[in-house]
Structure formats: C-alpha cells, structure tokens
Design a protein around this motif. Sequence first.
Motif, short mmCIF file in Angstrom:
data_model
loop_
_atom_site.label_atom_id
_atom_site.label_comp_id
_atom_site.label_asym_id
_atom_site.label_seq_id
_atom_site.Cartn_x
_atom_site.Cartn_y
_atom_site.Cartn_z
N THR A 171 -8.44 -4.89 -14.43
CA THR A 171 -7.57 -6.06 -14.26
C THR A 171 -7.68 -6.96 -15.48
OG1 THR A 171 -7.83 -6.02 -11.86
CG2 THR A 171 -7.10 -8.09 -12.84
N GLU A 191 -4.08 -5.35 -2.47
CA GLU A 191 -4.10 -4.07 -3.20
C GLU A 191 -5.40 -3.32 -2.97
OE1 GLU A 191 -3.19 -6.93 -4.57
OE2 GLU A 191 -1.05 -6.51 -4.72
N LEU A 192 -6.52 -4.05 -2.80
CA LEU A 192 -7.84 -3.41 -2.82
C LEU A 192 -8.40 -3.10 -1.44
CD1 LEU A 192 -9.54 -5.50 -5.67
CD2 LEU A 192 -8.59 -3.21 -5.84
N GLY A 252 -10.34 -0.63 -10.19
CA GLY A 252 -9.24 -1.60 -10.16
C GLY A 252 -9.65 -2.94 -10.74
N GLN A 302 0.85 -1.18 0.00
CA GLN A 302 0.00 0.00 0.00
C GLN A 302 0.89 1.24 0.00
OE1 GLN A 302 -3.39 0.29 0.27
NE2 GLN A 302 -4.19 -1.62 1.07
N GLN A 342 -12.57 3.15 -6.27
CA GLN A 342 -11.24 2.66 -6.62
C GLN A 342 -11.24 1.14 -6.76
OE1 GLN A 342 -8.15 4.10 -4.04
NE2 GLN A 342 -8.42 6.23 -4.65
N ARG A 344 -9.70 0.49 0.35
CA ARG A 344 -9.86 1.56 -0.63
C ARG A 344 -11.33 1.92 -0.78
NH1 ARG A 344 -5.44 3.02 -3.18
NH2 ARG A 344 -3.65 1.67 -2.90
N LEU A 364 -6.22 -10.06 -5.43
CA LEU A 364 -5.86 -8.65 -5.25
C LEU A 364 -6.26 -8.11 -3.87
CD1 LEU A 364 -6.82 -7.10 -8.72
CD2 LEU A 364 -4.54 -7.59 -7.85
N TYR A 397 -1.45 -1.04 -6.31
CA TYR A 397 -2.73 -0.70 -6.94
C TYR A 397 -2.56 0.25 -8.12
CZ TYR A 397 -7.33 1.37 -7.55
OH TYR A 397 -8.50 1.84 -8.09
#
Lengths: 97, 237
Positions: B117, B101-102, B113, B6, B109, B105, B98, B137
């Motif tokens: 992908t 990454e997610l 995202g 992050q 977003q 958020r 993911l 991300y």
Amino acid sequence: MGEHLVVIVGLAFGTFAMRFGGYLLGARIPSSGPWARALQALPGCLIAALLAVILAQAGPAEWGAAVLSLAAALLSRSLPLTMLAGVSAVWLLRGLI
Amino acid sequence: MSDEFQSPAADAPREFRHGLRDITPLSIGVAVYGLVFGLLAAGQGMGALSTGFMGALVFAGSAQIVAVERLAAGAGAVLAVIAGLALNLRILLMTASLRGELSGRPLWQIMLGVHLTSDENWILMHATRNKGQRAGYWYLVGGGTSLIAIWIVSTALGAAFARSLPDLAGSGMDFAFAAAFILLLTSLWKGRQSLQPWIISATIAAACALLLPLDPSWGLIVGAVSGAGFAGIQHDG
C-alpha cells in the motif's frame, strides 16, 4: 556501513509495523475527528519543520534559491524540474553573494 | 463483509492485471523520483545493492528521502529513523481504511496487501472505484507490484549511476533536498487550513534549532507534533 544498516532495518520494521498496525487499528481509529485530523496534518507539518531547520541554518543564497524553487514547484509541479531549479539557483547565488 | 468489494477468486487475475496496467503513468513518475533518491543515497555512501534492498524493504519514498537527509545532516541513525517514520504515519490511516479489502483474507495476503500500500495505488484504487469500475484487493496489489518493482530498479540505478559521475560536492547539490521538500510541501497543501499548523511547526522547529543546544532533529519532531496537534484541535472552516 553500520549506520546505513540501522537506518534500513529501522525504517523497514517501523514502516511495516505502521502498515500492519493500521490494519489492526482500522476498526478503532475514527475516520474523522481530532486524532484523524492530526495524523493527516502530520506529514505537511514535518516537511514545513524540516525546511525551517534547513533554512534557519543557511544564508541569503539558500533563502533566494528557496523562493525560486517554490516558484518552480508551483509552476511545473515536477520534482526533477524543481530540484534542477533549486540547485542551479543556489549555485548561481553562491557565486554572486 | 461487503460483497461488492470482495471480488470472486476467478476475477483476481483480471483485477491484478488491470491494477498493473492502470498504474503505469504513476509508475513513470515514481521511476524519476527513484532515480533522484538513488543519487542522494549514493551521496551518503550507499551502493546500488543496499539502496535497492532499502527500497524493497521500506517502500516509502518520502520517508526514505527524509531519513537519508537527516543522515547527511549528521543527525545519526536513530534520529534519521524517527524522522522518516514520523512521515509514514499517514500510511497508518491508509491501511486502516482497507478494512473492507483485507478482512477475511489469509495472513499472507494481508501482509502482502499492507506492504504494497502506497499513496499512488491507494488513491488510484479509490479513483477507479469512484468511476464505477471494480477495484478491490487484487487491483491494489497489482498497482503495488508495479510500483515496488519500479522503485527498487530506479533507486538502485540512481545509486549505481551516481558513482560514475564526477564529484558533485560544492556544485549546489546539497540544496537538492531542500528543493525536493519544497515540492513535497506544495503537493501536501490542502487549502488555508494547512497554513497555521505549518507556520507553528516551522517556527517551533527553527527556534529549537537555533536556540537549544540539541540536535536540530529533535526540534523538527517537536515542531511537527505541535503543528499536527494544533491541526487536530482546529475547527473546520
């Protein structure tokens, strides 16, 4: 035109649902094990099945062109070159057979 | 959760630019693929506008090709959608991975995202990270932004360009799909463990298509699910 709209909207909603569903399920699907193996194998199995259906309904010219396309795919690893080889081969073989 | 993935907000534009830059060789490949898809879509009577629209909304190349091929084979819209979506199930696995990454958020977003992908930027993100560089991300979104823009433009151009070509029917163009699938299949080969599921899928699909008085699309879905199921219970090695 109506048919195209159904395909575009159906694929758009379905694909987004899968992408978002993957995020939601992320914590639950194990990254290994039978379910993960089956999901990973599905695209290849679908393409194999699709080719089988196309070739089962075709004839010697298409079978020969499929062999030549496979050779082109393995040698070039390029989509346009493989398609060019396949289309030229089927055009030639249909003329000969 | 994992702070190393992050990146701080200040790094977001830089990571986005890196993703945008690093994806370029892959975007060129996608452009060629997009032109080809546009030609095939135009063969089914789709114009440049609806082809580009489809690319923006669906953004899944092989699924789009399979669906349009099923339309060309006269399977009807519903079966075309089912066949295309079956091919997309692997994206579920990618977005499922993911989590790091997610999480945390805002919803917009997350939605951006997951929509951006695709195979290329997802693999690139992992490859870059394996080299020890920061790729999270915004790196994924940067790559995806390039890919979707190229995909929309190239598919629309392919469809527009096809209209100015003479009629290609009878020239063997109908075999273009089969040749594309052959290349796709070789790129999905993961060693000998792929062989048995593929043979099972192909045999069941061909048998259904030849023997049952149903649309062959059902045969290919039954065949694909059987092969994938076999792969699931198969033991490694």
